[in-house]
Motif scaffolding. Structure first.
Motif, PDB file in Angstrom:
ATOM      1  N   ALA A 277       0.807  -1.230   0.000  1.00  0.00           N
ATOM      2  CA  ALA A 277       0.000   0.000   0.000  1.00  0.00           C
ATOM      3  C   ALA A 277       0.838   1.277   0.000  1.00  0.00           C
ATOM      4  O   ALA A 277       0.526   2.214  -0.750  1.00  0.00           O
ATOM      5  CB  ALA A 277      -0.963  -0.008   1.187  1.00  0.00           C
ATOM      6  N   PRO A 278       1.912   1.391   0.796  1.00  0.00           N
ATOM      7  CA  PRO A 278       2.690   2.629   0.763  1.00  0.00           C
ATOM      8  C   PRO A 278       3.447   2.837  -0.543  1.00  0.00           C
ATOM      9  O   PRO A 278       3.704   3.984  -0.939  1.00  0.00           O
ATOM     10  CB  PRO A 278       3.671   2.467   1.931  1.00  0.00           C
ATOM     11  N   LEU A 279       3.807   1.749  -1.220  1.00  0.00           N
ATOM     12  CA  LEU A 279       4.676   1.860  -2.389  1.00  0.00           C
ATOM     13  C   LEU A 279       3.912   1.847  -3.710  1.00  0.00           C
ATOM     14  O   LEU A 279       4.370   2.430  -4.686  1.00  0.00           O
ATOM     15  CB  LEU A 279       5.707   0.730  -2.377  1.00  0.00           C
ATOM     16  N   GLY A 283      -2.007   0.924  -7.499  1.00  0.00           N
ATOM     17  CA  GLY A 283      -2.282  -0.487  -7.739  1.00  0.00           C
ATOM     18  C   GLY A 283      -3.345  -1.012  -6.788  1.00  0.00           C
ATOM     19  O   GLY A 283      -4.225  -1.785  -7.186  1.00  0.00           O
ATOM     20  N   VAL A 284      -3.293  -0.589  -5.522  1.00  0.00           N
ATOM     21  CA  VAL A 284      -4.314  -0.985  -4.549  1.00  0.00           C
ATOM     22  C   VAL A 284      -5.679  -0.495  -4.998  1.00  0.00           C
ATOM     23  O   VAL A 284      -6.667  -1.242  -4.981  1.00  0.00           O
ATOM     24  CB  VAL A 284      -3.983  -0.432  -3.148  1.00  0.00           C
ATOM     25  N   ALA A 285      -5.759   0.777  -5.430  1.00  0.00           N
ATOM     26  CA  ALA A 285      -7.040   1.345  -5.870  1.00  0.00           C
ATOM     27  C   ALA A 285      -7.584   0.602  -7.086  1.00  0.00           C
ATOM     28  O   ALA A 285      -8.796   0.382  -7.212  1.00  0.00           O
ATOM     29  CB  ALA A 285      -6.853   2.827  -6.187  1.00  0.00           C
ATOM     30  N   HIS A 286      -6.696   0.194  -7.983  1.00  0.00           N
ATOM     31  CA  HIS A 286      -7.127  -0.494  -9.204  1.00  0.00           C
ATOM     32  C   HIS A 286      -7.744  -1.859  -8.901  1.00  0.00           C
ATOM     33  O   HIS A 286      -8.736  -2.252  -9.530  1.00  0.00           O
ATOM     34  CB  HIS A 286      -5.927  -0.656 -10.144  1.00  0.00           C
ATOM     35  N   TRP A 287      -7.178  -2.587  -7.950  1.00  0.00           N
ATOM     36  CA  TRP A 287      -7.604  -3.951  -7.671  1.00  0.00           C
ATOM     37  C   TRP A 287      -8.611  -4.037  -6.518  1.00  0.00           C
ATOM     38  O   TRP A 287      -9.104  -5.132  -6.211  1.00  0.00           O
ATOM     39  CB  TRP A 287      -6.398  -4.819  -7.314  1.00  0.00           C
ATOM     40  N   SER A 288      -8.925  -2.925  -5.874  1.00  0.00           N
ATOM     41  CA  SER A 288      -9.686  -2.985  -4.623  1.00  0.00           C
ATOM     42  C   SER A 288     -11.094  -3.551  -4.799  1.00  0.00           C
ATOM     43  O   SER A 288     -11.565  -4.322  -3.959  1.00  0.00           O
ATOM     44  CB  SER A 288      -9.755  -1.595  -3.977  1.00  0.00           C
ATOM     45  N   GLU A 289     -11.787  -3.193  -5.890  1.00  0.00           N
ATOM     46  CA  GLU A 289     -13.163  -3.677  -6.040  1.00  0.00           C
ATOM     47  C   GLU A 289     -13.190  -5.190  -6.270  1.00  0.00           C
ATOM     48  O   GLU A 289     -14.049  -5.896  -5.715  1.00  0.00           O
ATOM     49  CB  GLU A 289     -13.873  -2.956  -7.181  1.00  0.00           C
TER      50      GLU A 289
END
Length: 534
Positions: A277-279, A283-289
Motif C-alpha cells: 500500500a505505501p509503495l 495499484g491498490v485502488a485499481h484492484w480494490s473492487e
C-alpha cells in the motif's frame, strides 16, 4: 542507552528461539527435563520481550518514518545489492510482533506438555517457526521480511509429514504446492518492486521516501500489486485459492496449527498493508473492487461450507479461512479506520483461532474423535474445557468484550462508507459464524451423549483439561479480553502508523472536492483584492 537496550532485546527475541533450536539438535544426549527447559526459554523470552516493547513503544524515540528500536547489521550485501538486516517496529508491526510472542508462548507450553513422539525434534521445529515469526514482523528490510517467512514456513511441511493426522501426506503435498506458488508470486512482486524503484536497496523506509518523491507509473503499480495480491492471497487463503488451508490445518499437529493459522497466515495481509500500500497505492485502488468480491467469497461461500462440516477441526479450519474475508474487506476500503480495523482483527483472529485449535485437540484427547455427531454431553464431564470453548467461540463470532468485536465493528463502519452494498453479505457472515459456533457448542458439550461417548465415559477416560492446557488457554483468553476492554492499547499506534500512509487517507472524490473548494475560495479572495485595488 535505553533505546540501545530495546534494540538489542528486539534482536534477541529472534535469535534466542533459533539458538535454543540449535541446542536441541543434540537433544538425545540432554535428557527430557533439560530439553523442556531449553525449549521453554525459547518460547518465554520472545513473549516477555514482545510485551515489554509493546509498553515501551508509546514513549520510545521514533525516526521520522515512525519506526522505533531500529538497528542495522550489514550482511556484506548492502553495498552490492542493498540488503542489510535492519530491524525495528512501527505501529503496524508492533501488535503483530506481540501476537507472535503470545501465540508462540501458548503453542510452546502446549507442545512441551504434549506426549508427541520425537519431542526434541518437534520442539526444535516449533522454535525455528517462532524465531522466523518474530523476524517477519521485526524486519524493515523486505528481503529479510521474506526470508524469515520462509524460515518459519519450512518446518510446517516437515511437521505435517511426521506428526500430521489422517491424510497428512496428501495435505503436505497440497500445502507445498499452494504455498510455494504463493511464495514465488509474492517474491516476483517484491523483486519487481525493488527493481522498478531504480534504487539499490530493499530498505522499506528508503523505498517509501523514494516513491513519495518519484512515484512509480500507474501501469507498473497495477502489475506489482497484482502479483503481490495473488501471491500473498494464496498464502492467506483468499477465495478461491483457499482449499489448502482447511485440509492442511486438519492434518497439522496442534502447535504448528496454532502458529501457522494464528500468526504465519497474517504474513500476506501484513505485506499488503505494510509493503504494498505505501509503495503502489494506485495499484491498490485499481484492484480494490475485485478484492471486495473475493473477500465476500471468503465470507459467504466458505461460511456456508463451514456450516456443513461435521469434523470439529475441519470446521475451525474453514472458519479461519472465512474470517480472512473481513480483514481483506477492511484493507480494500483504503481508509484509515478500515485498515486499522483490519490490523486489529488480524491480532484478534490470531489469538482466537489458535485457542480454538488447541481446544479442539483437547476435545479429541478426551473423546478420540473430531466428529461432532459422535460426541455430545462433554460439558458436565469437562466444565472448564467447555467454558474455554464457549469463550473462544463467542470471541470468534465477535461478541462485545472480546478483541474481535472492535476489529469487525470498525471494518463494517469503513465498508458502509466505501462499499455500502457489501455490508449486507458481510453481516450475513456474522450470522453464519453464530450458527456454526453455537451448533458446535451444543453438539459437543451439551448435546445428548452418543453410544461411542458413553463407552468412553464408562472406561473412565474423560477428565477436564490439565494445568498444562489451562495455562496456554488462559494466556490467549486474557489477551482477547484485555484488548476487548482496552482496544486503545494497540489501536492507537495502529491508527498513527496507518495515517502516515498516503494510500489510506481521504478518498480521491473527497480530495478532489476539497481542492475544488480551495480553488473557489482562492478565486474569491483574488477577486476581492482586485475590487479593493480598483
Amino acid at each position: 542507552m535505553e533505546s540501545d537496550l530495546n534494540s538489542i532485546l528486539l534482536q534477541l527475541a529472534i535469535y534466542v528461539p533459533l539458538v535454543c533450536a540449535i541446542v536441541l539438535i543434540f537433544g538425545k544426549s540432554l535428557g527430557e527435563t533439560p530439553i523442556k527447559g531449553i525449549a521453554g526459554i525459547g518460547f518465554v523470552f520472545p513473549a516477555i520481550v514482545a510485551i515489554y516493547l509493546c509498553f515501551q513503544f508509546a514513549c520510545a524515540t521514533k525516526d521520522p518514518s515512525g519506526y522505533a528500536f531500529l538497528s542495522n547489521f550489514d550482511t556484506g550485501l548492502q553495498a552490492s545489492v542493498g540488503i542489510s538486516l535492519m530491524l525495528g517496529l512501527n505501529g503496524i508491526s508492533m501488535p503483530l510482533f506481540l501476537l507472535a510472542g503470545l501465540v508462540g508462548l501458548a503453542a510452546g507450553i502446549h507442545a512441551i506438555q504434549s506426549k508427541a513422539e520425537r519431542l526434541p525434534l518437534y520442539l526444535l521445529l516449533l522454535l525455528i517457526m517462532q524465531g522466523g515469526l518474530m523476524g517477519v514482523f521485526a524486519s524493515v528490510d523486505i528481503f529479510f521480511f521474506y526470508f524469515f517467512h520462509e524460515l518459519a514456513l519450512i518446518p510446517t511441511f516437515i511437521m505435517v509429514g511426521i506428526w500430521g493426522g489422517q491424510g497428512r501426506r496428501s495435505s503436505a503435498m497440497e500445502l507445498t504446492i499452494y504455498l510455494t506458488l504463493g511464495a514465488m508470486l509474492s517474491l516476483l512482486g517484491l523483486i519487481y518492486l525493488s527493481t522498478a524503484s531504480d534504487l539499490n536497496t530493499y530498505n522499506l523506509i528508503e523505498l517509501r521516501k523514494l516513491v513519495a518523491e518519484v512515484p512509480l507509473s500507474q501501469v507498473i503499480q497495477e502489475n506489482i500489486f497484482g502479483l503481490l495480491l495473488f501471491g500473498f492471497g494464496i498464502l492467506v487463503s483468499l477465495f478461491p485459492f483457499h482449499s489448502w488451508a482447511p485440509r492442511g490445518y486438519a492434518a497439522m499437529p496442534t502447535g504448528a496449527a496454532m502458529l501457522h493459522s494464528g500468526v504465519l497466515k497474517k504474513f500476506g495481509l501484513y505485506g499488503l498493508i505494510q509493503v504494498a500500500a505505501p509503495l503502489v497505492p494506485q495499484g491498490v485502488a485499481h484492484w480494490s473492487e475485485l478484492l471486495v468480491w473475493l473477500a465476500l467469497g471468503n465470507i459467504v461461500i466458505i461460511g456456508f461450507v463451514t456450516i456443513s462440516q461435521r469434523d470439529l477441526k475441519q470446521m475451525i479450519g474453514y472458519s479461519s479461512v472465512m474470517h480472512m474475508g473481513y480483514i481483506f474487506l477492511g484493507f480494500a476500503t483504503m481508509s484509515v479506520i478500515g485498515v486499522g480495523g483490519a490490523v486489529l482483527l488480524m491480532v484478534a483472529h490470531g489469538l482466537s483461532v489458535a485457542l480454538m485449535f488447541m481446544l479442539a485437540t483437547a476435545v479429541f484427547n478426551r473423546t478420540r474423535t473430531y466428529d461432532m455427531h459422535e460426541i455430545g454431553g462433554l460439558g458436565p464431564h469437562a466444565p472448564i474445557l467447555a467454558g474455554f470453548f464457549v469463550a473462544a467461540s463467542l470471541a470468534s463470532v465477535g461478541l462485545p468484550g472480546f478483541a474481535n468485536f472492535w476489529g469487525e465493528f470498525t471494518v463494517f463502519i469503513s465498508l458502509w462508507e466505501k462499499y455500502a452494498w457489501a455490508v449486507a453479505p458481510a453481516v450475513l457472515g456474522v450470522i453464519i459464524s453464530a450458527v456454526y459456533g453455537m451448533r458446535a457448542i451444543a453438539r459437543v458439550f451439551f448435546g445428548e451423549e452418543t453410544e461411542p461417548f458413553k463407552k468412553t465415559v464408562a472406561e473412565g477416560k474423560i477428565s477436564d483439561i490439565t494445568m498444562g492446557e489451562r495455562i496456554p488457554a488462559s494466556i490467549l483468553v486474557i489477551a482477547l479480553v484485555v484488548i476487548g476492554i482496552w482496544p486503545q492499547s494497540i489501536s492507537t499506534p495502529i491508527n498513527n502508523a496507518v495515517t502516515e500512509i498516503s494510500a489510506f487517507t481521504e478518498t480521491p472524490t473527497k480530495v478532489a472536492d476539497t481542492e475544488s473548494e480551495t480553488d473557489k475560495i482562492a478565486s474569491v479572495q483574488i477577486q476581492d483584492e482586485e475590487d479593493t485595488t480598483s
